[in-house]
Design a protein around this motif. Structure first.
Motif, mmCIF file in Angstrom:
data_model
loop_
_atom_site.group_PDB
_atom_site.id
_atom_site.type_symbol
_atom_site.label_atom_id
_atom_site.label_comp_id
_atom_site.label_asym_id
_atom_site.label_seq_id
_atom_site.Cartn_x
_atom_site.Cartn_y
_atom_site.Cartn_z
ATOM 1 N N CYS A 25 19.868 38.772 103.754
ATOM 2 C CA CYS A 25 20.514 38.502 105.308
ATOM 3 C C CYS A 25 21.736 37.816 105.923
ATOM 4 C CB CYS A 25 19.565 38.004 106.271
ATOM 5 S SG CYS A 25 18.482 36.337 105.627
ATOM 6 N N GLY A 38 22.834 39.714 110.515
ATOM 7 C CA GLY A 38 22.562 40.976 109.170
ATOM 8 C C GLY A 38 21.649 40.918 108.007
ATOM 9 N N ARG A 59 22.521 45.017 111.877
ATOM 10 C CA ARG A 59 23.189 43.826 112.629
ATOM 11 C C ARG A 59 22.811 43.880 113.734
ATOM 12 N NH1 ARG A 59 24.340 44.762 117.176
ATOM 13 N NH2 ARG A 59 26.414 44.679 117.820
ATOM 14 N N PHE A 91 26.593 47.193 104.298
ATOM 15 C CA PHE A 91 26.053 46.809 105.451
ATOM 16 C C PHE A 91 24.729 47.754 105.761
ATOM 17 C CE2 PHE A 91 25.557 45.413 109.601
ATOM 18 C CZ PHE A 91 25.400 47.018 110.683
ATOM 19 N N TYR A 126 31.054 37.129 107.395
ATOM 20 C CA TYR A 126 29.686 36.199 107.911
ATOM 21 C C TYR A 126 29.483 35.206 106.927
ATOM 22 C CZ TYR A 126 27.162 40.284 110.009
ATOM 23 O OH TYR A 126 26.638 41.385 110.712
#
Length: 124
Positions: free
Chosen positions: A96, A35, A50, A47, A111
């Motif tokens: 990232c 992502g 992804r 965000f 994540y």
């Protein structure tokens, strides 16, 4: 452990393009969905996009749809974020991240590994 290193940020004029790269080392890159997130000064990390483990599915935030493209090259252990038609509001540190969850994962807490970030500045 997975180590992630971003590059490709910089200063660009509005309407311009940048391509961010994220090189992974350590555990098998192809085992992780990837992502991209960003964080502007004084704001929470959000965000952006992804991509699944195989690269066959992508998902974007509304702010990125039609302008950004996420991709990956598992042979090079690298994920990319192509950013076109950049706007001043895209200015942020871009990160990232890797996750072992292959679904539509947009929450930072899901994540497992993060890079150090790369600065993107878009001038008007």
């Amino acid at each position: 452990q997975v180590q992630l290193v971003e590059s490709g940020g910089g200063l660009v004029q509005a309407g311009g393009s940048l391509r961010l790269s994220c090189v992974a080392s350590g555990r098998t890159f192809s085992s992780y969905a990837m992502g991209w997130f960003r964080q502007a000064p004084g704001k929470e990390r959000e965000f952006v996009a992804r991509i699944t483990v195989s690269g066959d599915s992508t998902y974007y935030a509304d702010s990125a749809k039609g302008r950004f493209t996420i991709s990956r090259d598992n042979a090079k252990n690298t994920a990319y974020l192509q950013m076109n038609s950049l706007k001043p509001e895209d200015t942020a540190v871009y990160y990232c991240a890797a996750t072992g969850r292959n679904g539509i994962v947009m929450v930072t807490s899901l994540y497992d590994y993060w890079g150090q970030g790369t600065q993107v500045t878009v001038s008007s």
